[in-house]
Design an enzyme around this catalytic site. Structure first.
Site: not given
Ligand code: A2P
Length: 274
Positions: A45, A50, A75, A108
């Site tokens: 994930d 990120y 996401k 997200h």
């Protein structure tokens, strides 16, 4: 032995996945994902926010594991949702990951224009073969109610751990037949939270011959939730996957639930400034 859950569109998701939030692009993410895949995880994930999709993709490729065996999620980040460019964001993620399809694509946060992002994701899901399931993250009932209903989100990814149950939010999704994925399952990264130092968890760890982290992960699995622990340490990554050889009693499940302090480690979905 890994467990699988059947999502509302009939696809299977490994119930225990590996999260890579806060891992830096490059060796840190690459090594962690390689270690996770070596340990047996088949569910990774990540998120565009990120900033480590490229390393995740490289680790998946270098693992030599058949792509179809690995469930990959990313996401749509908030600025892309706000800018109403979810389709373009999706394509960029595929490119960064070096993949030709995603298993799951999520919004997200329910930031401005999430309704538009959902329409674009419905289109990707219904009219292309580039994504096997779509879903949301950090959505509460009022956000779920605002979504176009051609496609029911397959999952909602939200926070829960022994110090922050958030059970009402979990139930809001489950009653709509939306599976729930858990982030910060071990209490998240803020040292002051210290869920894993809890004495009740230490006692349970001793009772079952496991670590507090293994007790907490097992608790989430027995709650029927999809759980996404993360670690940058190989031995922890391996240990966190070694949770399929014991069962917590109903009494001990309830004991862990009783630790709830309603102390969120992340953000409230309606308070988003990033
Ligand atoms: P680290 O990378 O230093 O191992 P989560 O966000 O999944 O709730 O996890 C919170 C933090 O707990 C992670 O950032 C991770 O930090 C740490 N952690 C993960 N697994 C373990 C474990 N088995 N024992 C102790 N700490 C752990």
């Amino acid at each position: 032995m890994q467990n699988y859950i059947e999502l509302n569109n009939k696809i299977l998701i490994p119930q225990l996945g590996f999260g890579v939030f806060r891992m830096t692009q490059g060796d840190q993410t690459y090594d962690a994902v390689r270690a996770a895949l070596d340990a047996g995880y088949r569910h990774i994930d990540t998120a565009t926010a990120y900033d480590n999709e490229k390393s995740v993709g490289r680790a998946i490729k270098d693992s030599g594991i058949d792509r179809k065996e690995i469930f990959v999620t990313t996401k749509c980040k908030n600025p892309d949702t706000r800018a109403r460019i979810a389709t373009k964001a999706f394509e960029t993620s595929l490119e960064n990951l070096g993949l030709d399809y995603l298993d799951l694509y999520l919004i997200h946060w329910p930031t401005d224009h999430f309704e538009q992002a959902w329409l674009e994701m419905e289109d990707l899901y219904l009219n292309t073969d580039k994504v096997r399931a779509i879903g949301v993250s950090n959505f509460y009932a009022h956000h779920l109610n605002a979504l176009d209903d051609k496609v029911l989100p397959a999952v909602n990814q939200i926070e829960s751990n022994p110090y922050y149950l958030g059970q009402e939010y979990i139930d809001e999704s489950l009653k709509r037949h939306i599976d729930v994925e858990i982030y910060s399952p071990l209490g998240g990264s803020k040292p002051e939270f210290n869920v894993l130092k809890d004495t009740t968890l230490a006692n349970l760890a001793e009772k079952y011959g496991k670590s507090p982290a293994q007790i907490v992960i097992r608790w989430h699995l027995q709650r029927g939730l999809i759980v996404l622990p993360k670690s940058t340490h190989k031995e922890r990554i391996e240990a966190n996957f070694d949770v399929f050889d014991f069962t917590l009693t109903g009494e001990d499940m309830a004991l862990i639930e009783s630790l709830d302090l309603n102390r969120r480690s992340g953000h409230h979905p309606d308070e988003i400034d990033f």
